[in-house]
Design an enzyme around this catalytic site. Structure first.
Site, PDB file in Angstrom:
ATOM      1  N   TRP A   1      -4.160   7.011  -2.739  1.00  0.00           N
ATOM      2  CA  TRP A   1      -4.876   7.954  -3.600  1.00  0.00           C
ATOM      3  C   TRP A   1      -5.348   9.172  -2.821  1.00  0.00           C
ATOM      4  CZ3 TRP A   1      -3.617   7.488  -8.308  1.00  0.00           C
ATOM      5  CH2 TRP A   1      -3.270   6.232  -8.820  1.00  0.00           C
TER       6      TRP A   1
ATOM      7  N   ASP B   1     -13.811  10.341  -3.944  1.00  0.00           N
ATOM      8  CA  ASP B   1     -13.223   9.627  -5.074  1.00  0.00           C
ATOM      9  C   ASP B   1     -13.751   8.202  -5.008  1.00  0.00           C
ATOM     10  OD1 ASP B   1     -11.681   8.253  -6.899  1.00  0.00           O
ATOM     11  OD2 ASP B   1      -9.748   8.886  -6.086  1.00  0.00           O
TER      12      ASP B   1
ATOM     13  N   LYS C   1     -12.432   0.840 -13.913  1.00  0.00           N
ATOM     14  CA  LYS C   1     -12.529  -0.275 -12.976  1.00  0.00           C
ATOM     15  C   LYS C   1     -13.935  -0.906 -13.006  1.00  0.00           C
ATOM     16  CE  LYS C   1      -9.081   2.051 -10.119  1.00  0.00           C
ATOM     17  NZ  LYS C   1      -7.901   1.217 -10.398  1.00  0.00           N
TER      18      LYS C   1
END
Length: 360
Positions: free
Chosen positions: A102, A172, A196
């Site tokens: 990511w 992030d 999540k």
């Protein structure tokens, strides 16, 4: 039908109590005669939900007064280009610390906008660790430093943010936000897709310091401007109303279960169960991440052979475990144990792992 042992990496497990509460209100929210999905986003009933979600985030994460909370769309992936569009001028360089897929995606998008550098990376080990703080190569000349706090694919997680980052720190936190208390004041911006730890997919939480907001570029398309959403309380255009409603319910559930500290205790207990099983297996289960970088959200491991990995996953699925397949770049297995995954599910997985080792 009983609930599955859900270890999906995302969209992930939601608290059963939240789902049952939403089910009761699905066709008639707050005596409106309508579902929350049918309400106007300008209506008082929806605005109350929207504002309560923002207030709950501030309260649960102890967000200081000099920060704003935004509820956006597009997932964390839309933040990848939005951040450099707003905060990376043509004569500056942004520093992306590379710890997984990511962060690679984030820097790839930023490179389309302006100049970047990666002062440190753990790619050479296939991202088995988080770089040591004295190796970060930070500089006051960086426009900002970008990190991914938890790496879902590789099962690594930043354990410490307590250092001088020298320039604005942007994180992030899609896969570990609200899994434990966070020193918000260390960050200039945090962003996280909800799917999540915070709710279903569809809404992205952004926590941004006002002084960073003040320096954002105005030469950006309207919808890609953080100031646009800040000025309109994240209601510039139609928000993902049902996702925000579910976000509020999950936040209420977190508060009822001890808040951020309660989540830390809950997640530590779950992770310790599984890591202890790996460590006591005499090498039958092999963790991907180095011990001091282990994630308390994503437990990644391999078995001694590809054949045993396949057999383990097949038998686990038959036993009611869902989402244990590892990502193709690591292979093997991954148990994602976000906030809503129960201790009972982790205990059941531990017992299955022990029994599988005995039989194989």
């Amino acid at each position: 039908m009983s609930r599955a042992h859900n270890f999906n990496a995302g969209p992930a497990a939601l608290p059963t109590e939240v789902l049952e509460s939403a089910q009761k209100e699905l066709v008639n929210f707050n005596n409106t005669g309508m579902s929350v999905m049918e309400l106007s986003h300008r209506s008082p009933d929806y605005e109350a939900v929207h504002n309560e979600a923002i207030v709950s985030i501030k309260r649960l994460l102890a967000v200081p007064d000099d920060y704003e909370v935004l509820l956006l769309q597009g997932g964390a992936s839309l933040q990848f280009p939005m951040i450099p569009m707003n905060f990376l001028s043509k004569d500056e360089t942004a520093n992306y610390i590379l710890t997984g897929s990511w962060s690679e995606k984030a820097v790839k998008e930023a490179e389309l906008i302006g100049k970047t550098r990666s002062s440190v990376s753990s790619a050479e080990s296939n991202y088995t660790y988080i770089p040591d703080t004295n190796q970060l190569g930070l500089s006051e000349n960086d426009a900002y430093v970008h990190i991914t706090s938890n790496n879902t694919i590789f099962g690594t997680q930043w354990q410490d943010f307590d250092l001088d980052w020298k320039s604005p720190l942007i994180a992030d936190m899609s896969s570990d936000i609200l899994s434990k208390p966070i020193p918000i004041e260390r960050f200039s911006m945090i962003y996280a897709g909800a799917q999540k730890n915070l709710g279903p997919s569809g809404v992205t939480v952004v926590i941004i310091k006002k002084d960073l907001l003040d320096r954002s570029s105005q030469n950006v398309p309207t919808l890609m401007r953080y100031r646009t959403h800040s000025d309109k309380n994240s209601l510039y255009h139609t928000p993902p109303t049902f996702a925000v409603y579910m976000l509020k319910k999950v936040l209420n559930w977190v508060e009822e279960n001890g808040g951020a500290e309660g989540m830390r205790q809950r997640n530590t207990e779950k992770a310790n169960l599984l890591y202890h099983t790996i460590d006591e297996s005499n090498g039958f289960y092999q963790g991907h991440a180095e011990k001091n970088s282990r994630s308390f959200m994503n437990v990644t491991f391999n078995l001694p052979s590809a054949e045993l990995n396949e057999k383990f996953l097949k038998e686990a699925k038959e036993a009611g475990f869902v989402g244990l397949n590892g990502h193709r770049s690591v292979g093997g297995c991954r148990a994602s144990i976000y906030n809503a995954v129960s201790l009972e599910s982790c205990q059941a997985l531990k017992e299955f792992m022990i029994e599988f080792q005995k039989n194989n």
